[in-house]
Motif scaffolding. Sequence first.
Motif, mmCIF file in Angstrom:
data_model
loop_
_atom_site.group_PDB
_atom_site.id
_atom_site.type_symbol
_atom_site.label_atom_id
_atom_site.label_comp_id
_atom_site.label_asym_id
_atom_site.label_seq_id
_atom_site.Cartn_x
_atom_site.Cartn_y
_atom_site.Cartn_z
ATOM 1 N N ASN A 105 13.473 -12.080 29.680
ATOM 2 C CA ASN A 105 14.334 -13.261 29.719
ATOM 3 C C ASN A 105 14.728 -13.720 28.325
ATOM 4 O O ASN A 105 15.880 -14.070 28.070
ATOM 5 C CB ASN A 105 13.629 -14.400 30.460
ATOM 6 C CG ASN A 105 13.473 -14.112 31.940
ATOM 7 O OD1 ASN A 105 14.237 -13.332 32.493
ATOM 8 N ND2 ASN A 105 12.490 -14.731 32.568
ATOM 9 N N LEU A 106 13.751 -13.723 27.424
ATOM 10 C CA LEU A 106 14.036 -14.153 26.060
ATOM 11 C C LEU A 106 15.027 -13.204 25.397
ATOM 12 O O LEU A 106 15.921 -13.626 24.660
ATOM 13 C CB LEU A 106 12.738 -14.226 25.252
ATOM 14 C CG LEU A 106 11.729 -15.274 25.717
ATOM 15 C CD1 LEU A 106 10.496 -15.269 24.816
ATOM 16 C CD2 LEU A 106 12.356 -16.664 25.727
ATOM 17 N N ASN A 107 14.874 -11.917 25.663
ATOM 18 C CA ASN A 107 15.815 -10.949 25.109
ATOM 19 C C ASN A 107 17.219 -11.184 25.643
ATOM 20 O O ASN A 107 18.207 -11.120 24.922
ATOM 21 C CB ASN A 107 15.371 -9.520 25.455
ATOM 22 C CG ASN A 107 14.189 -9.062 24.621
ATOM 23 O OD1 ASN A 107 14.041 -9.475 23.479
ATOM 24 N ND2 ASN A 107 13.356 -8.221 25.193
ATOM 25 N N LEU A 108 17.312 -11.435 26.950
ATOM 26 C CA LEU A 108 18.614 -11.684 27.564
ATOM 27 C C LEU A 108 19.296 -12.902 26.952
ATOM 28 O O LEU A 108 20.477 -12.890 26.632
ATOM 29 C CB LEU A 108 18.451 -11.904 29.073
ATOM 30 C CG LEU A 108 18.065 -10.697 29.925
ATOM 31 C CD1 LEU A 108 17.770 -11.155 31.350
ATOM 32 C CD2 LEU A 108 19.170 -9.661 29.929
ATOM 33 N N LEU A 109 18.539 -13.952 26.776
ATOM 34 C CA LEU A 109 19.116 -15.222 26.337
ATOM 35 C C LEU A 109 19.453 -15.244 24.860
ATOM 36 O O LEU A 109 20.365 -15.942 24.434
ATOM 37 C CB LEU A 109 18.142 -16.364 26.658
ATOM 38 C CG LEU A 109 17.991 -16.650 28.154
ATOM 39 C CD1 LEU A 109 16.852 -17.619 28.385
ATOM 40 C CD2 LEU A 109 19.279 -17.210 28.702
ATOM 41 N N THR A 110 18.725 -14.512 24.055
ATOM 42 C CA THR A 110 18.961 -14.569 22.614
ATOM 43 C C THR A 110 19.954 -13.510 22.147
ATOM 44 O O THR A 110 20.233 -13.408 20.958
ATOM 45 C CB THR A 110 17.639 -14.379 21.845
ATOM 46 O OG1 THR A 110 17.021 -13.151 22.248
ATOM 47 C CG2 THR A 110 16.696 -15.536 22.114
ATOM 48 N N THR A 111 20.487 -12.728 23.063
ATOM 49 C CA THR A 111 21.448 -11.696 22.686
ATOM 50 C C THR A 111 22.847 -12.277 22.602
ATOM 51 O O THR A 111 23.444 -12.629 23.619
ATOM 52 C CB THR A 111 21.435 -10.543 23.713
ATOM 53 O OG1 THR A 111 20.148 -9.946 23.728
ATOM 54 C CG2 THR A 111 22.480 -9.490 23.358
ATOM 55 N N ILE A 112 23.358 -12.401 21.395
ATOM 56 C CA ILE A 112 24.742 -12.833 21.173
ATOM 57 C C ILE A 112 25.329 -11.921 20.103
ATOM 58 O O ILE A 112 24.757 -11.758 19.032
ATOM 59 C CB ILE A 112 24.825 -14.304 20.739
ATOM 60 C CG1 ILE A 112 24.309 -15.213 21.866
ATOM 61 C CG2 ILE A 112 26.254 -14.681 20.384
ATOM 62 C CD1 ILE A 112 24.392 -16.690 21.554
#
Length: 357
Positions: A105-112
């Motif tokens: 989840n953290l990887n998904l959310l911090t990917t920009i």
Amino acid sequence: MASGDEEKAKVDLLEDNRIDSGIDSFKSLSKDEHYSKSVQELSPPEDGEVKDKLDSVTEERHDSAYISSSITVDNITDILKTCSIPGSQDTESAETSDHNEQEVNLNLLTTITDDGDTILHLAIIHEAVEFADRLIELFPKEVLDLQNNLYQTALHLATYLDLPAVVRRLLDKGAGLVLQDHDGNTPLHVACEQGRGECGSEMTRDIPPSQLTPVLEAQNWRGVTCLHLATLHKRHRLMKLLIKKGANLNVQEGTSGKTPLHMAVELHDVLAVTMLLNKGANVDAAMFNGCTPLHLAVGRQDATIANLLCQSGADQMIRNMEDETALDLADGNDDILALFPFDDIQISGRSVVGVNF
């Protein structure tokens, strides 16, 4: 060894020649093996197919410091520390599963990406609908509404790519309808411009008037509303939809004061003119220069539309800022002059219409 050097040279050449499209490129999304498998699913079977679809609706991106909401790369991780993608983990140990789930989840959310795209933007761009659905279920509204460097939300992109099912899922989760992209277009503007009828229907279905009215009234940076755009692009189905939902028929665009009726007349669009008149559009609405739709019809020598306007009660004596009536613009067109009775009678240099003797 030589073979390795050749491969390295090829890779370097590819890197040097790569042009950042702002859509197809993104950073390494994660080193976590569980997540990297999901990322690989984003790659389309035919790269050229995706590029062709996007070339018509995207332009070169411009760097911007604009942030669309209070959500940033630094604080996204604090929002969803406990969120998960249903069915994305299957481990024997509940503790290990929770840990891996949180890390994913953290990887998904911090990917920009450098272009401001989130993983949800990328999933939609590559039309990975199932993966996008799972992300929509995972993300809160604030993340769904994040805008990239072109200020496009996930809803903008889903509309561009004509993905009505994704549009529906985004709206069900509370995605914003009023956010504007770098041209000032809302997602509904995009639907009207691109002719995305199903997406437009989704964006107006079951939406309370209090939420829909601001969208219908929103003007892009050229002062154009959704109804203006639908008229300009001859999207008759969308025009009917917007009118049914309460769009202002007489709204003026911001540059010259044209109403949708003025635009339909300029385009010689008899169907749109008839529709707007039948729905109650002001036949004598004036632009900023004082021209009515009849001025435009006569000036363009369009006797058919001029006749429609006259039958709808257009005032033939209205003068624009150049002190011209519609008759003054007839330029000897017999079909148009026939619409103006007694056009040869003048008082003080002005034509007299409908005089009884």
